[in-house]
Scaffold this motif. Structure first.
Motif: not given
Lengths: 340, 340
Positions: A174, A308, A324, A332, A334, A336, A338-339, B85, B174, B302, B305, B308, B312, B326-327, B331-334, B336, B339
């Motif tokens: 990546t 967790r 689950l 993994i 990523i 930047l 912005e996110n 779930v 992003t 996700d 996520h 769930r 919670r 944090g849970q 996330r704004i996942e990226i 490629l 990954n």
DNA sequence: TCAAGTTTGAGGTACGTACCTCACGGCTTC
DNA sequence: GAAGCCGTGAGGTACGTACCTCAAACTTGA
């Protein structure tokens, strides 16, 4: 209302005690009777109430987290996440102990694992090394029916051990793809920084990174790895020397810790922004580096998620409950600017 | 051993009944006595055992998920995650119902929400629209003390509602950064695809994307948005026309659904690989597009996520339990190719 | 000072499961 | 046919909390 053991007993035409014997795999029930009970369970869709069961069993989950002491900020983050979970775990009959072991001291790690009393420990999560003494200690835990998950560093998988962490080869790939894509058509040299090439994580990341660069970006050339023992001071010194020695450096990939040294060198360098910089682990420092444009991308694994997830896996093994599917894969990530 | 109510009673020098009255905020206890009990609780570090409490209370969590029917594959994914779930939720005294409502039919949505019986529903997770009738229905739920979380689409935050989903402006930013970075020094036009600009999500993503391109990449120029109603057929038709009309297109950003149409057009186009393509949501199709190099990056949230997390949050509100910091951040996942 | 009200205590039952004991019946075996 | 064993049933207690009742003790105001 959900069916209870009572309902199962009635449905199967047996007594409550017999249902109990079947459910908890106690001896003294004929196969025919077992079948009758199981049929009833299936027919009613009976599901054991775990809360009630644990209450009755006086089940207390007692988990041990064994992690390296001191060392880098990722481990500090991991510890902080364990502490965070600890605060809320009392309400769930869960007790968490943290054992810190000198970094890379396999003997101390093995000794700590051996010292865990099977009567007071229902599961172990450990940042393991690949050393035989450690693997043997883990095997002994398994023999005592203590479930084990290995955290972060993917030692060769053993029976009964679950790995919670990222695939470091993929992480390296990546990073390589990001580097290649961000550089576009530019050609030149790439600086590689690592903690130590005896660390499996770093070896794997390097392998992945190299694969991508070699196969898809032949205008780019990786310089020999600079090892820093994850020490910012050493990073600074050796990186400065390297930058001075080459004029055509276009990218820097730090597959280890020691980001602070890297950041210092780059911010001091007036022409710092000409490089594409990819590094690992989102921390206070790397976050700021992304913000200021010193870093271009961060590859991250979520320590909180790992903690967790480890707990859920251990509990599931103890309760013999299914997990689950999607929840236990560590991404993994990523980042930047912005996110975040 | 953890302290129990009995221990608290002894420590405070009061009876068990009094401790119970304090714990469950029942009337008939003087302030001085309440203080005594609370001191004892603090001193012992007593924490209510939620499993036992729920067992005694005969508490069953009954949650309703209200989601749009049919529509795009993200919603299908969301539904699949809820079903997943659901399978494991019986063991935790949790019951989940799914209500499907025609997409964007605010009246039907409001009607469905109003039909939820407060006696048989302890919490609601809803993919809401911004319509007043919907907001009013949600307000009515809150008045009945039913906790509500809004999923995926960030309607203006109201009291008592928690939002579970990503910040779509940041997601757009992003995407913009990825586009800009991947294009490097190249200059030219960018095609923007959206479902409909009456969808808040798409408006926000567009806003974020534009911000970044305008401020940091002035060699790039965004074409007017192509709206497709998230229909692959329309995407194909309008995109083909657009690609034919402009010769200097270097990038494509699809902020909505309809990725299948986009993929078809690009795979047919022999020179397809010359564009940088960024889109949203990892699905079977987009995954393959990343694999073949048709797409360069995917921005993802996700769904599992989110489901769930929603559960919670609802449980925590009902149990009056704190959440783990944090849970619950989606996330704004990226993604490629490397990954996934 | 006494009645009325408020606060507290003692004790119970219930939730669903685990695990224990004891007894009874049927079966085998010599 | 007596001894021994196995399978089963009946019934109990326990876990920690919720929620109920009834009576006793205390406070308050006139």
């Amino acid at each position: 209302m959900r069916p209870t053991v009572q309902d199962v007993a009635r449905q199967a035409g047996v007594s409550l005690a017999t249902v109990d014997r079947v459910l908890n795999r106690r001896p003294g029930v004929r196969k025919v009777t077992i079948a009758k009970v199981e049929t009833a369970i299936a027919a009613l869709g009976y599901i054991r109430d775990i809360s009630a069961a644990n209450l009755a069993k006086q089940q207390a989950y007692r988990f041990a987290f064994v992690i390296p002491d001191g060392s880098n900020s990722f481990m500090h983050g991991l510890e902080a996440e364990i502490e965070a979970v600890k605060l809320h775990s009392a309400a769930n009959r869960t007790e968490i102990s943290i054992y810190k072991v000198p970094t890379f001291d396999s003997l101390a790690l093995a000794a700590t694992l051996d010292r865990l009393d099977p009567r007071h420990c229902s599961g172990v999560a450990v940042v393991a090394t690949e050393d035989v003494v450690v693997q043997d200690a883990l095997a002994r835990l398994c023999q005592n029916n203590i479930p084990v998950v290995t955290l972060v560093s993917d030692t060769p998988a053993r029976q009964g051990q679950t790995y919670v962490g990222i695939d470091n080869v993929a992480a390296g790939r990546t990073a390589g793809r990001l580097m290649g894509s961000f550089l576009g058509a530019r050609s030149g040299k790439i600086v590689l920084l690592a903690g130590s090439m005896v660390l499996r994580d770093h070896v794997e990341r390097h392998m992945g990174f190299d694969q991508v660069i070699i196969s898809d970006y032949n205008q780019l050339q990786c310089l020999p790895i600079i090892e820093s023992m994850d020490d910012s001071g050493i990073v600074k010194q050796r990186l400065r020397r390297c930058l001075a020695a080459h004029t055509d450096i276009v990218g820097i990939y730090n597959m280890g810790a020691g980001n602070r040294g890297l950041i210092e060198v780059l911010s001091a360098d007036s022409a710092g922004n000409k490089h594409v910089v990819v590094a690992h682990e989102l921390t206070e420092h790397t976050r700021r580096a992304l913000n200021t444009g010193t870093f271009d991308a961060i590859i991250h694994q979520d320590a909180g998620h790992e903690v967790r997830s480890a707990l859920r896996i251990l509990k599931a093994q103890i309760d013999k409950t299914p997990l689950l599917a999607g929840q236990e894969t560590i991404r993994i990530e990523i980042y930047l600017n912005e996110n975040m």
